[in-house]
Design a protein around this motif. Sequence first.
Motif, short mmCIF file in Angstrom:
data_model
loop_
_atom_site.label_atom_id
_atom_site.label_comp_id
_atom_site.label_asym_id
_atom_site.label_seq_id
_atom_site.Cartn_x
_atom_site.Cartn_y
_atom_site.Cartn_z
N ASP A 127 -4.64 7.66 -5.70
CA ASP A 127 -5.83 7.03 -5.13
C ASP A 127 -5.93 5.60 -5.65
O ASP A 127 -6.37 5.37 -6.78
CB ASP A 127 -7.07 7.83 -5.51
CG ASP A 127 -8.33 7.30 -4.84
OD1 ASP A 127 -8.20 6.59 -3.82
OD2 ASP A 127 -9.44 7.59 -5.33
N ARG B 125 1.83 2.42 -3.39
CA ARG B 125 0.73 3.00 -4.17
C ARG B 125 0.19 4.27 -3.52
O ARG B 125 -0.86 4.78 -3.94
CB ARG B 125 -0.42 2.00 -4.33
CG ARG B 125 -0.04 0.61 -4.83
CD ARG B 125 0.34 0.62 -6.30
NE ARG B 125 1.71 1.08 -6.50
CZ ARG B 125 2.25 1.32 -7.68
NH1 ARG B 125 1.53 1.18 -8.78
NH2 ARG B 125 3.51 1.71 -7.80
N SER B 126 0.89 4.80 -2.53
CA SER B 126 0.36 5.93 -1.75
C SER B 126 0.41 7.26 -2.48
O SER B 126 -0.16 8.24 -2.01
CB SER B 126 1.14 6.05 -0.44
OG SER B 126 2.51 6.32 -0.69
N TYR C 75 0.83 -1.20 0.00
CA TYR C 75 0.00 0.00 0.00
C TYR C 75 0.86 1.26 0.00
O TYR C 75 0.51 2.27 -0.62
CB TYR C 75 -0.95 -0.01 1.20
CG TYR C 75 -2.21 -0.80 0.94
CD1 TYR C 75 -3.35 -0.20 0.44
CD2 TYR C 75 -2.25 -2.18 1.17
CE1 TYR C 75 -4.51 -0.92 0.19
CE2 TYR C 75 -3.39 -2.92 0.93
CZ TYR C 75 -4.53 -2.28 0.43
OH TYR C 75 -5.65 -3.01 0.17
N ALA C 76 2.01 1.20 0.69
CA ALA C 76 2.91 2.36 0.69
C ALA C 76 3.41 2.67 -0.72
O ALA C 76 3.57 3.83 -1.10
CB ALA C 76 4.08 2.12 1.63
#
Length: 357
Positions: free
Chosen positions: A170, A166-167, A163-164
């Motif tokens: 959105d 893709r931070s 997730y980091a």
Amino acid sequence: MKAIAVERGADKPVVIEKPRPEPDVGEALVRTLRVGVDGTDHEVIAGGHGGFPEGEDHLVLGHEAVGVVVDPNGTELEEGDVVVPTVRRPPASGTNEYFEKNQPDMAPDGMYAERGIVGAHGFMSEYFTSPSDYLVRIPRSQADLGFLIEPISITEKAREHAYASRSAFDWNPSSALVLGNGSLGLLTLAMLRADDKGYENLYCLGRRDRPDPTIDIIERLGATYVDSRETPVEEVPNAHEGMDFIYEATGFPKHAIQSVQALAPNGVAALLGVPSDWKFEVDAGAFHREMVLHNKALVGSVNSHVRHFEAATVTFTKLPRWFLRELVTGVHPLSEFEAAFEDDDTTIKTAIEFGTV
């Protein structure tokens, strides 16, 4: 006390006698309840991974443990606390910047010891000691399956890193593919199903024929089983859909390359398997184009630290009880420890019981 170890030159675990450890300053004494067995243990026993503590002729196994504190020894812990230990410790050469920054899980190979794996004895014994900073309290209600907290924490960290990556935009993943239907893969699949972000389509890839207990679990979780013999990873988008998230838990070297082809635009694959050397041809141009033109990412992740263990205790409460019952196919007493190391198509996750709360 009794402990389960692998000795130099041997290819199977044995029960040995060792003195009960005495806690040093800042350490607590823990009575072991249960210790899980996983693929890493089998690799260590076979000599394909890990290493013995310096100057020792044996390695006490086990890195997935749960126990109860019997002597807090002046630490902030209390007698009776149920705890799980983290795995990383400073190497024999001493501390380094990663431990000083409280980031041992980010230390590169050679700059750490891992209990029960490389350079330090594990937890597969009646008692163990540990600095209290590496012991995570868990609810007493989780004591029976607390050995699952460590593998859950591994996925907690991998997801955090994914997730980091893709931070910067959105990112709302709706599809995910887990590569590998072993215990870690199944745990991850169940975690994704319970994820608050709500994955709509889940898939799990394996190489097993029906009937099979892991396929039953996959489908009961509402996921689709993908047989890699029929649908290789790179062909998954054509057969199903491109994946927003891929979790690789096989250690099969080609999967790292094939995952890029299976990702949807903006997708990310987390690599956790540790492969042996294998050289093969790769279309580097196609690989590079996919990464650049479709904004894809690969992240590597290994080990976990205290915050991931703490997150795992919360995630544990979200996993269905039926799933946990089906996942753990055997908890064996010390007198029958060999059964915990059996590896066949009916075995998913096993543990050895040293005591009860």
